[in-house]
Enzyme design. Structure first.
Site, PDB file in Angstrom:
ATOM      1  N   GLY A 475       0.832  -1.194   0.000  1.00 21.95           N
ATOM      2  CA  GLY A 475       0.000   0.000   0.000  1.00 21.95           C
ATOM      3  C   GLY A 475       0.858   1.231   0.000  1.00 21.95           C
ATOM      4  CG  ASP A 589      -4.963   4.960   5.617  1.00 20.73           C
ATOM      5  OD1 ASP A 589      -5.941   5.456   5.021  1.00 20.73           O
ATOM      6  OD2 ASP A 589      -4.045   4.369   5.032  1.00 20.73           O
TER       7      ASP A 589
END
Length: 782
Positions: A475, A589
């Site tokens: 990611g 997040d």
């Protein structure tokens, strides 16, 4: 109410005389074509033909005026010319700014928030069809607070707009880097190509026309960063104007035209004005294509940085030749294209009958040892009587032994040096990453596992030296590898970016995360500090992410019961991080791809690469913006102020994603709204069935409305209007208990549920203001 300043009259009746003199230009088009008596410069601005000052020195429509031998303007207008570019067909002019006070305010008895539209003829006479502002080079820029600027065509259609707001913590002043005009104190927008006259309006969001006055520019985007939009705003900024020779004719055969007078020139039609054309010099030539012999050959060999040649360069008409030097062969246009010719490989061509030694660009030929003569002649090397003495034999033997010893010892010496260098680098990184501090924390805190620090050798063994086949994910923060440490399968995260200022807080955060023990949070097992970026070791979750389970192809995805349970488990984890951990931790997040699912479909929050711990005596911190588009709290985005409410907003987006099976980071409604804004609108209109996943509508037991109410409350624009994660957890617990076990008593939080539902229902009669709509539906530039 009609307030028009003297400067405003010039701007909105139009910098009117800008092209008037162009219409008065003499009918001869190319009379002198920049003759000997023509002015060729004004101040430091060159005036190339077809432009000119005196009669007979310019093409029709291209007359300029030079004031006091220093200021060059278009005809009799007040727009100074800063630069003329023949190859690009552009002109740089100085455009006066427009202030909000130069337009009449709306009637106070009307409900309109718009000023009266004013005509903005930037060039004058609408450009007379030969001039227009460049849409690819210019930007519409507004410096203001709580104002929308609207640029329209003469037919009233909106062709460009932008809005600027000022956050409360900035007050009435703003310091904006011009190239960064993103909506706070300053905004920018593109303008259409080929337009010269606009209508301009201002709109105030708060309904008040007092306070800071809005200012509008049209400016060359390449020069925008050179001007600081602070307290001292410039009165004008440069803008790029495009021009064509004629607006009602085209090139003959699309390549030639009488106006392209120079040899080695060609004509090219313009697409900017819907007609017209320009002249250009052919490839390999530059100069003025509008005059005789104006296009001259370019000597490419004098500009190797533009025309690369890594050999011998020879200029030609319209081009150049590049070839390798003598003794080399290959492609001289490439940096390493010329390779040395090994003459010794072709003795028949170079006539060497002795010992040949290749050299760069040449070769050396000599007779063998013990012979003398001419090696370039067949049989020219004659044997010497004393050709091979005992001393020569001794030298050859000793030299051979030395070379043999060096060859045998070299691998061992090299290996030893490499190991020592690797050890020094490991020690350097271990200290740089505060490994000594972590060792001290381990010795002082028995809650931290003894095997928390792993060596790089252990990590490399576990991952087969970070083999590509061991990658299981990745990611924004790094790559995740699957590894085996001892008898345990683990996930090892290797970060991509080194930020030294964050490494200073890294060890304390590792110590805090290592103490988290919650069934819905991925367990941090340890770390490796012997690399430039610390490696993190987590428990391995084998069943993928919530994103992959939810967004599968086909109509059937996770059941509604599983989705509701997963939402509750994520809420439990966040509630624990916010209020039950030794020091509050904000994840920053939360999204479906950071929720791992184990074999029993239990949710586990992962990826703490963006997380921050917050001292107990503080309610939030100001930090660099991190997160994912679509899930990011707009208040945190605009202010940089991180609180627990930022995670709650992201959780609310996740709940909406579970309800709708829509992807927040790419979803756009027919009106261009983001997922959160569109969901809120449908909720207020009672039309949730238009967006809820059909599978959920089929499986739900009447609790979708409650879950949707909770999602709306979590995604409130103001953080103080959102519930806490503990309240969210209790609300979901109550729903689960009510639906799954009727014989059990639900947690005592029904009063809070009533408050949440009541607060959401009150929103049914309220529409979002434009400011909120922009903040919620904007495509964040990150």
């Amino acid at each position: 109410m009609e307030r028009v300043a003297s400067r405003g009259a010039i701007m909105f009746s139009v910098v009117s005389a800008a092209i008037t003199m162009l219409l008065l230009s003499p009918p001869w088009a190319f009379a002198a074509a920049a003759g000997s008596n023509c002015t060729t410069s004004c101040g430091n601005i060159s005036i190339p033909y077809p432009f000119g000052v005196e009669p007979g020195c310019y093409h029709a429509g291209f007359k300029l005026t030079c004031l006091n031998d220093s200021l060059l303007i278009i005809g009799a207008s007040s727009a100074p010319v800063l630069e003329i570019n023949l190859p690009d067909g552009t002109m740089l002019i100085d455009v006066m700014r427009v202030d909000e006070s130069e337009l009449p305010l709306p009637d106070p008895e009307s409900s309109s928030n718009y000023t009266t539209a004013g005509t903005w003829d930037v060039i004058g006479n609408g450009g007379d069809g030969l001039y227009a502002l460049s849409g690819t080079r210019n930007k519409l820029v507004a410096v203001a607070c709580d104002v929308q600027v609207v640029l329209m065509g003469l037919d009233g259609d909106i062709i460009s707009t932008c809005a600027a707001f000022c956050s409360p913590f900035l007050g009435k002043t703003y310091m904006v880097a011009s190239a960064d005009c993103s909506g706070v104190g300053c905004c920018q927008a593109t303008i259409p190509t080929g337009v010269a006259v606009y209508l301009l309006q201002f709109r105030r969001f708060n309904g008040s026309w007092s306070g800071e006055e809005a200012t509008v520019y049209i400016v060359d985007a390449e020069r925008l960063s050179s001007y600081a939009m602070d307290a001292g705003l410039p009165s004008s900024l440069p803008a790029v104007v495009e021009w064509v020779i004629s607006n009602d004719s085209t090139c003959q055969g699309n390549v030639t035209s009488p106006e392209c007078r120079s040899s080695h020139s060609f004509c090219q039609n313009s697409t900017v004005f819907g007609g017209g054309y320009r002249c250009h010099c052919s490839q390999g030539y530059d100069g003025n294509p509008y005059v005789l012999n104006g296009c001259n050959d370019i000597n490419e060999c004098e500009s190797p940085e533009i025309y690369p040649c890594f050999g011998n360069c020879n200029n030609t008409q319209g081009g150049y030749l590049c070839h390798c030097p003598l003794g080399f062969e290959g492609d001289a246009y490439k940096p390493t294209g010329c390779k040395d010719v090994d003459e010794c490989m072709h003795p028949e061509a170079h006539s060497c009958y002795g010992i040949c030694t290749n050299m760069p660009g040449t070769f050396h030929c000599q007779c063998p040892q013990g012979r003398f003569g001419d090696p370039f002649i067949r049989g020219g090397c004659i044997t010497s009587k004393n050709s091979f003495s005992g001393l020569n034999i001794a030298l050859v033997v000793s030299g051979g032994l030395i070379l043999l010893l060096v060859a045998l010892a070299a691998p061992f010496i090299t290996r030893k040096l490499q190991l020592q260098r690797a050890k020094r680098m490991k020690e350097k990184f271990f200290k740089q990453n505060h490994g000594l501090l972590l060792q001290q924390l381990i010795s002082q805190n028995t809650d931290i596992g003894e095997r928390m620090i792993f060596t790089l050798r252990e990590i490399e063994k576990a991952t087969d030296k970070f083999d590509k086949t061991r990658e299981v994910g990745g990611g924004g923060h790094g790559i995740v590898y699957k590894g085996i440490l001892g008898l345990h399968v683990v996930a090892i995260k290797k970060s991509k970016i080194v930020v030294q200022r964050e490494i200073d807080d890294f060890i304390n955060e590792v110590a805090i995360l290592s103490q988290i023990n919650h069934r819905n949070v991925v367990k941090l097992l340890g770390c490796c500090l012997e690399t430039e970026v610390p490696l993190l070791v987590y428990e391995f979750i084998s069943n993928g992410t919530l994103y992959h389970h939810l967004h599968v192809e086909g109509l059937i995805s996770l059941s509604w019961g599983d989705r509701l349970r997963i939402a509750l488990e994520v809420a439990r984890a966040l509630s624990y991080l916010h209020s039950a951990a030794s020091m509050p931790i904000y994840h920053r997040d939360i999204k479906s791809s950071n929720i791992l699912i184990d074999d029993s479909l239990t949710a586990k929050v992962s990826d703490f690469g963006a997380s921050r711990h917050i001292p107990i005596d503080k309610i939030g911190i100001t930090t660099a913006i991190q997160g994912t588009i679509g899930y990011l709290d707009p208040i945190y985005y605009y202010t940089g102020r991180l609180t627990d409410k930022s995670d709650i907003f992201s959780f609310g987006v996740l709940v909406i994603e579970l309800l709708t099976r829509k992807k927040p980071f790419i979803y756009r409604s027919d009106n261009g709204d983001g997922l959160v804004s569109h969901f809120d609108s449908l909720f207020m209109e009672g039309k949730l069935v238009d967006i809820i996943d059909p599978q959920v509508m089929k499986e739900e037991n009447g609790d979708v409305q409650e879950v949707a109410t909770l999602a709306v409350m979590c995604t409130k624009l103001k953080g103080e209007d959102r519930p806490t994660m503990r309240e969210v957890e209790m609300t979901l617990e109550n729903m689960r208990a009510k639906n799954g076990a009727a014989n059990k008593t639900a947690p005592a939080c029904s009063h809070r549920d009533h408050i949440l539902a009541q607060g959401a229902n009150q929103e049914l009669s309220r529409q979002y203001t434009m400011e909120e709509e922009i903040m919620l539906s904007a495509r964040y530039p990150r």
